[in-house]
Each structure stands twice: as structure tokens, then as C-alpha cells.
Design a protein around this motif. Structure first.
Motif, PDB file in Angstrom:
ATOM      1  N   ASP A   1       0.809  -1.221   0.000  1.00  0.00           N
ATOM      2  CA  ASP A   1       0.000   0.000   0.000  1.00  0.00           C
ATOM      3  C   ASP A   1       0.844   1.273   0.000  1.00  0.00           C
ATOM      4  N   SER A   2       1.964   1.246   0.681  1.00  0.00           N
ATOM      5  CA  SER A   2       2.758   2.464   0.847  1.00  0.00           C
ATOM      6  C   SER A   2       3.397   2.969  -0.452  1.00  0.00           C
ATOM      7  N   VAL A   3       3.429   2.143  -1.495  1.00  0.00           N
ATOM      8  CA  VAL A   3       4.046   2.584  -2.754  1.00  0.00           C
ATOM      9  C   VAL A   3       3.048   2.659  -3.903  1.00  0.00           C
ATOM     10  N   LYS A   4       1.824   2.281  -3.679  1.00  0.00           N
ATOM     11  CA  LYS A   4       0.816   2.322  -4.745  1.00  0.00           C
ATOM     12  C   LYS A   4       0.673   3.735  -5.304  1.00  0.00           C
ATOM     13  N   GLY A   5       0.665   3.804  -6.625  1.00  0.00           N
ATOM     14  CA  GLY A   5       0.554   5.098  -7.278  1.00  0.00           C
ATOM     15  C   GLY A   5       1.888   5.807  -7.460  1.00  0.00           C
ATOM     16  N   ARG A   6       2.940   5.309  -6.841  1.00  0.00           N
ATOM     17  CA  ARG A   6       4.269   5.938  -6.954  1.00  0.00           C
ATOM     18  C   ARG A   6       5.287   5.011  -7.635  1.00  0.00           C
ATOM     19  N   PHE A   7       5.199   3.711  -7.380  1.00  0.00           N
ATOM     20  CA  PHE A   7       6.139   2.747  -7.938  1.00  0.00           C
ATOM     21  C   PHE A   7       5.458   1.920  -9.022  1.00  0.00           C
ATOM     22  N   THR A   8       6.238   1.512 -10.025  1.00  0.00           N
ATOM     23  CA  THR A   8       5.731   0.643 -11.074  1.00  0.00           C
ATOM     24  C   THR A   8       6.740  -0.460 -11.344  1.00  0.00           C
ATOM     25  N   ILE A   9       6.291  -1.696 -11.266  1.00  0.00           N
ATOM     26  CA  ILE A   9       7.137  -2.843 -11.584  1.00  0.00           C
ATOM     27  C   ILE A   9       6.841  -3.276 -13.009  1.00  0.00           C
ATOM     28  N   SER A  10       7.900  -3.654 -13.732  1.00  0.00           N
ATOM     29  CA  SER A  10       7.725  -4.116 -15.103  1.00  0.00           C
ATOM     30  C   SER A  10       8.867  -5.060 -15.438  1.00  0.00           C
ATOM     31  N   GLN A  11       8.701  -5.761 -16.553  1.00  0.00           N
ATOM     32  CA  GLN A  11       9.754  -6.673 -16.974  1.00  0.00           C
ATOM     33  C   GLN A  11       9.880  -6.660 -18.484  1.00  0.00           C
ATOM     34  N   ASP A  12      11.103  -6.837 -18.941  1.00  0.00           N
ATOM     35  CA  ASP A  12      11.405  -6.947 -20.362  1.00  0.00           C
ATOM     36  C   ASP A  12      11.945  -8.355 -20.577  1.00  0.00           C
ATOM     37  N   ASN A  13      11.099  -9.234 -21.052  1.00  0.00           N
ATOM     38  CA  ASN A  13      11.493 -10.636 -21.185  1.00  0.00           C
ATOM     39  C   ASN A  13      12.596 -10.818 -22.225  1.00  0.00           C
ATOM     40  N   ALA A  14      12.608  -9.977 -23.244  1.00  0.00           N
ATOM     41  CA  ALA A  14      13.648 -10.074 -24.266  1.00  0.00           C
ATOM     42  C   ALA A  14      15.029  -9.757 -23.697  1.00  0.00           C
ATOM     43  N   LYS A  15      15.048  -8.884 -22.694  1.00  0.00           N
ATOM     44  CA  LYS A  15      16.306  -8.490 -22.064  1.00  0.00           C
ATOM     45  C   LYS A  15      16.551  -9.197 -20.744  1.00  0.00           C
ATOM     46  N   ASN A  16      15.615 -10.086 -20.362  1.00  0.00           N
ATOM     47  CA  ASN A  16      15.745 -10.805 -19.080  1.00  0.00           C
ATOM     48  C   ASN A  16      15.973  -9.830 -17.929  1.00  0.00           C
ATOM     49  N   THR A  17      15.226  -8.745 -17.927  1.00  0.00           N
ATOM     50  CA  THR A  17      15.436  -7.689 -16.948  1.00  0.00           C
ATOM     51  C   THR A  17      14.134  -7.281 -16.291  1.00  0.00           C
ATOM     52  N   LEU A  18      14.202  -7.095 -14.985  1.00  0.00           N
ATOM     53  CA  LEU A  18      13.089  -6.624 -14.169  1.00  0.00           C
ATOM     54  C   LEU A  18      13.381  -5.178 -13.787  1.00  0.00           C
ATOM     55  N   TYR A  19      12.339  -4.358 -13.731  1.00  0.00           N
ATOM     56  CA  TYR A  19      12.506  -2.945 -13.399  1.00  0.00           C
ATOM     57  C   TYR A  19      11.591  -2.542 -12.239  1.00  0.00           C
ATOM     58  N   LEU A  20      12.004  -1.490 -11.559  1.00  0.00           N
ATOM     59  CA  LEU A  20      11.143  -0.839 -10.578  1.00  0.00           C
ATOM     60  C   LEU A  20      11.314   0.666 -10.772  1.00  0.00           C
ATOM     61  N   GLN A  21      10.303   1.298 -11.342  1.00  0.00           N
ATOM     62  CA  GLN A  21      10.295   2.747 -11.491  1.00  0.00           C
ATOM     63  C   GLN A  21       9.737   3.353 -10.226  1.00  0.00           C
ATOM     64  N   MET A  22      10.517   4.190  -9.583  1.00  0.00           N
ATOM     65  CA  MET A  22      10.118   4.779  -8.303  1.00  0.00           C
ATOM     66  C   MET A  22      10.026   6.293  -8.468  1.00  0.00           C
ATOM     67  N   ASN A  23       8.823   6.813  -8.326  1.00  0.00           N
ATOM     68  CA  ASN A  23       8.569   8.246  -8.440  1.00  0.00           C
ATOM     69  C   ASN A  23       8.096   8.801  -7.101  1.00  0.00           C
ATOM     70  N   SER A  24       8.152  10.110  -6.969  1.00  0.00           N
ATOM     71  CA  SER A  24       7.693  10.792  -5.750  1.00  0.00           C
ATOM     72  C   SER A  24       8.283  10.132  -4.506  1.00  0.00           C
ATOM     73  N   LEU A  25       9.563   9.929  -4.556  1.00  0.00           N
ATOM     74  CA  LEU A  25      10.235   9.221  -3.461  1.00  0.00           C
ATOM     75  C   LEU A  25      10.164   9.995  -2.161  1.00  0.00           C
ATOM     76  N   LYS A  26      10.065   9.248  -1.082  1.00  0.00           N
ATOM     77  CA  LYS A  26       9.967   9.801   0.267  1.00  0.00           C
ATOM     78  C   LYS A  26      11.137   9.292   1.101  1.00  0.00           C
ATOM     79  N   PRO A  27      11.510  10.019   2.146  1.00  0.00           N
ATOM     80  CA  PRO A  27      12.603   9.539   3.006  1.00  0.00           C
ATOM     81  C   PRO A  27      12.355   8.129   3.559  1.00  0.00           C
ATOM     82  N   GLU A  28      11.089   7.791   3.787  1.00  0.00           N
ATOM     83  CA  GLU A  28      10.787   6.461   4.319  1.00  0.00           C
ATOM     84  C   GLU A  28      10.970   5.355   3.287  1.00  0.00           C
ATOM     85  N   ASP A  29      11.261   5.713   2.034  1.00  0.00           N
ATOM     86  CA  ASP A  29      11.590   4.716   1.022  1.00  0.00           C
ATOM     87  C   ASP A  29      13.053   4.304   1.092  1.00  0.00           C
TER      88      ASP A  29
END
Length: 119
Positions: free
Chosen positions: A61-89
Motif C-alpha cells: 500500500d505504501s508505494v501504490k501510485g508511486r512505484f511501477t514494476i515491469s519486466q522486459d522478457n527479451a532483455k531478461n530484466t526486471l525494473y522498478l520505477q520509483m517516483n515521488s520518493l519519500k525519506p521512508e523509502d
């Protein structure tokens, strides 16, 4: 031998953004679920986001709307886009993978990457 290698951590001011990457190698079959966890010294590791092989996602719940998880299967890579970061992150962020359905349990882990958010 399965290996997960995170990158993209660093220091940022509150309100800023970072994108974490996790390069996966050494596996034969596609993972059923991959995820991002974080841990602060003295506290339990927390599941941040999970993504299934079919693409469905879930977030703490604490990251909903701010973080996005995604994956690129062709590149065998997982991502985490983190926006509106807070000190508690601020934490060490770990990439994880499993052949179990989300949300795990997970059996493969990366070494972690530090994310520091200053106020």
C-alpha cells in the motif's frame, strides 16, 4: 546457476525518481513470479512489488501510485520505477525470483542496491 544483479540505486532528494534494474541470468525456465523487496537495518524485509509471468502486478500500500514494476522478457530484466520518493523509502532494495506463483515464496535473490532519499 541463477543470478540476479540489481543496479540503479543511489541518493535522491524527496520527490525525485529512480529506476532500479535487475538482470537475470542462468535460468532455464521462465520464472512464474518476480519481485522487489526492501529492508532497513533492524526491520524485517518488506515485499514492495510483484509481477507474474502473465503480467499481473501487486504493490504494498505504501508505494501504490508511486512505484511501477515491469519486466522486459527479451532483455531478461526486471525494473522498478520509483517516483515521488519519500525519506521512508530509504532502504536496500532486493530483486527476487521464484517458480512459485506470486507472491512467492522466493528462492532466488540478488545482492541488493541501496536507495537513499533525503528530505
Amino acid at each position: 546457476q541463477v543470478q540476479l544483479q540489481e543496479s540503479g540505486g543511489g541518493s535522491v532528494q524527496a520527490g525525485g525518481s529512480l529506476r532500479l534494474s535487475c538482470a537475470a541470468s542462468g535460468y532455464t525456465y521462465r520464472f512464474a513470479c518476480m519481485g522487489w523487496f526492501r529492508q532497513v537495518p533492524g526491520k524485517e524485509r518488506e515485499g514492495v512489488a510483484h509481477i507474474a509471468s502473465v503480467g499481473s502486478t501487486s504493490y504494498v500500500d505504501s508505494v501504490k501510485g508511486r512505484f511501477t514494476i515491469s519486466q522486459d522478457n527479451a532483455k531478461n530484466t526486471l525494473y522498478l520505477q520509483m517516483n515521488s520518493l519519500k525519506p521512508e523509502d530509504t532502504a536496500v532494495y532486493y530483486c527476487a525470483a521464484t517458480y512459485n506463483n506470486c507472491p512467492g515464496p522466493y528462492f532466488y535473490w540478488g545482492q541488493g542496491t541501496q536507495v537513499t532519499v533525503s528530505s
